[in-house]
Design a protein around this motif. Structure first.
Motif, PDB file in Angstrom:
ATOM      1  N   LYS A  78      43.054 -87.648 -38.505  1.00  0.00           N
ATOM      2  CA  LYS A  78      44.513 -87.561 -38.481  1.00  0.00           C
ATOM      3  C   LYS A  78      45.000 -87.381 -37.045  1.00  0.00           C
ATOM      4  O   LYS A  78      44.555 -86.493 -36.327  1.00  0.00           O
TER       5      LYS A  78
ATOM      6  N   GLU B 238      40.227 -81.937 -46.490  1.00  0.00           N
ATOM      7  CA  GLU B 238      41.423 -82.597 -45.980  1.00  0.00           C
ATOM      8  C   GLU B 238      41.098 -83.903 -45.262  1.00  0.00           C
ATOM      9  O   GLU B 238      41.855 -84.882 -45.368  1.00  0.00           O
TER      10      GLU B 238
ATOM     11  N   THR C 272      52.033 -91.052 -45.891  1.00  0.00           N
ATOM     12  CA  THR C 272      52.683 -89.875 -46.474  1.00  0.00           C
ATOM     13  C   THR C 272      52.017 -88.589 -46.022  1.00  0.00           C
ATOM     14  O   THR C 272      52.690 -87.606 -45.692  1.00  0.00           O
ATOM     15  N   TYR C 273      50.694 -88.567 -46.019  1.00  0.00           N
ATOM     16  CA  TYR C 273      49.953 -87.358 -45.654  1.00  0.00           C
ATOM     17  C   TYR C 273      49.514 -87.354 -44.188  1.00  0.00           C
ATOM     18  O   TYR C 273      48.642 -86.582 -43.803  1.00  0.00           O
TER      19      TYR C 273
ATOM     20  N   MET D  90      46.560 -88.591 -55.851  1.00  0.00           N
ATOM     21  CA  MET D  90      46.004 -88.787 -54.513  1.00  0.00           C
ATOM     22  C   MET D  90      44.701 -89.587 -54.552  1.00  0.00           C
ATOM     23  O   MET D  90      43.872 -89.393 -55.437  1.00  0.00           O
TER      24      MET D  90
ATOM     25  N   ASN E 247      53.297 -85.027 -44.072  1.00  0.00           N
ATOM     26  CA  ASN E 247      53.400 -84.106 -45.194  1.00  0.00           C
ATOM     27  C   ASN E 247      52.012 -83.698 -45.660  1.00  0.00           C
ATOM     28  O   ASN E 247      51.035 -84.397 -45.413  1.00  0.00           O
ATOM     29  N   GLU E 248      51.950 -82.570 -46.353  1.00  0.00           N
ATOM     30  CA  GLU E 248      50.704 -82.132 -46.979  1.00  0.00           C
ATOM     31  C   GLU E 248      50.754 -82.499 -48.463  1.00  0.00           C
ATOM     32  O   GLU E 248      51.831 -82.564 -49.063  1.00  0.00           O
ATOM     33  N   PRO E 249      49.597 -82.755 -49.091  1.00  0.00           N
ATOM     34  CA  PRO E 249      49.581 -83.027 -50.525  1.00  0.00           C
ATOM     35  C   PRO E 249      50.207 -81.882 -51.313  1.00  0.00           C
ATOM     36  O   PRO E 249      49.997 -80.712 -50.995  1.00  0.00           O
TER      37      PRO E 249
ATOM     38  N   LYS F  13      48.608 -91.330 -50.852  1.00  0.00           N
ATOM     39  CA  LYS F  13      49.280 -91.008 -52.117  1.00  0.00           C
ATOM     40  C   LYS F  13      49.537 -92.285 -52.903  1.00  0.00           C
ATOM     41  O   LYS F  13      50.155 -93.227 -52.403  1.00  0.00           O
TER      42      LYS F  13
ATOM     43  N   ILE G  93      41.041 -87.323 -47.314  1.00  0.00           N
ATOM     44  CA  ILE G  93      42.239 -87.863 -47.951  1.00  0.00           C
ATOM     45  C   ILE G  93      42.529 -89.269 -47.440  1.00  0.00           C
ATOM     46  O   ILE G  93      42.476 -89.534 -46.242  1.00  0.00           O
TER      47      ILE G  93
ATOM     48  N   ASN H 200      50.682 -85.587 -37.835  1.00  0.00           N
ATOM     49  CA  ASN H 200      50.930 -84.840 -39.060  1.00  0.00           C
ATOM     50  C   ASN H 200      52.233 -85.287 -39.706  1.00  0.00           C
ATOM     51  O   ASN H 200      53.235 -85.500 -39.022  1.00  0.00           O
TER      52      ASN H 200
END
Length: 267
Positions: free
Chosen positions: A97, A242, A86-87, A110, A102-104, A248, A245, A100
């Protein structure tokens, strides 16, 4: 134990033996020779480890809730699933990462690596995103000077550490279209000042007896537990970078103590 690293090591070892046998060793065996155990076992386990590694690294990862910091949303003993893409798609182990997505968003639950000890995974609710100013005073939360809607939802009680009942109040909080329940004990202080750590960018925050206010730096997030007076969160140890993470949280898939929670979506 760093389980992703162990899984990667097993994948490399079993995959290496499988490849060595495929390219060289099998051609050296006569038809009546049986595979030695040190080739047979790794070859058998390699496909299973490969599937588990890919699922866990790029799709979903299971976690168990060890504490009551997210009550009433998540209970001690809940087994949950975390969406790993998701993120954004991240390289296993390195957590870098590469794609890319989605962003939280504010209000989402989370999972992330604890900033003070990245070997430990934490789960909290995202309250502030980069650039936000989060304020919590007199038990009320505001984002960028806009009060977050809070509605009473009745009394609530739970057992803490299996020893004593905790009596508190439940409220419904609404944030960016997400509605969820939080617990607030009016008899507890908004923050335990003596428990606030020295964390990176602490100068972005001000603390006093009535609460705190924090300006979230770029590339970081601010989290709180739904059990507001029973959670160790960004109030105490700071912002979530970031690159910490994990994903989600979206589903409770098992709870040995309460089978009715199986299949519950995490809001």
């Amino acid at each position: 134990m760093n389980f992703p690293l162990v899984l990667l090591a097993l994948l490399v070892v079993t995959g290496g033996i499988w490849l060595l046998d495929y390219l060289i060793l099998r051609h050296q065996r006569t038809p009546d020779n049986v595979e030695p155990w040190w080739i047979e076992y790794p070859k058998s386990f390699f496909p299973i480890i490969l599937v588990v590694f890919c699922l866990r690294s790029f799709l979903v990862e299971p976690f168990k809730i060890p504490s009551g910091s997210m009550i009433p949303t998540l209970l001690v003993g809940d087994f949950i699933l975390v969406n790993k893409y998701t993120y954004g798609i991240r390289l296993p182990v390195a957590n870098l990462k590469i794609i890319n997505m989605n962003e939280p968003k504010r209000g989402e639950v989370m999972v992330f690596r604890f900033p003070e000890d990245p070997s430990i995974d934490y789960i909290k609710r995202v309250i502030g995103i980069p650039g936000d100013t989060v304020t919590y005073r007199n038990k009320h939360l505001s984002i960028n000077n806009v009060p977050i809607q809070l509605e009473p939802a009745g009394d609530y009680k739970y057992i803490e550490s299996g020893l004593a009942y905790i009596y508190t109040q439940r409220f419904k909080e609404s944030m960016d279209g997400n509605e969820y329940n939080v617990l607030i004990n009016q008899e507890m202080p908004d923050i335990q000042l003596s428990a606030v750590h020295h964390f990176p960018n602490r100068e972005n925050c001000t603390f006093d007896q009535t609460g705190f206010s924090c300006k979230i730096p770029e590339g970081n997030y601010f989290t709180l537990g739904d059990n507001r007076d029973g959670s160790s969160d960004s109030r105490y140890w700071g912002f979530v970078p970031e690159d910490h993470i994990v994903g989600k949280a979206f589903l409770i898939w098992w709870n040995f103590n309460d089978l009715s929670r199986i299949g519950t979506l995490i809001k």
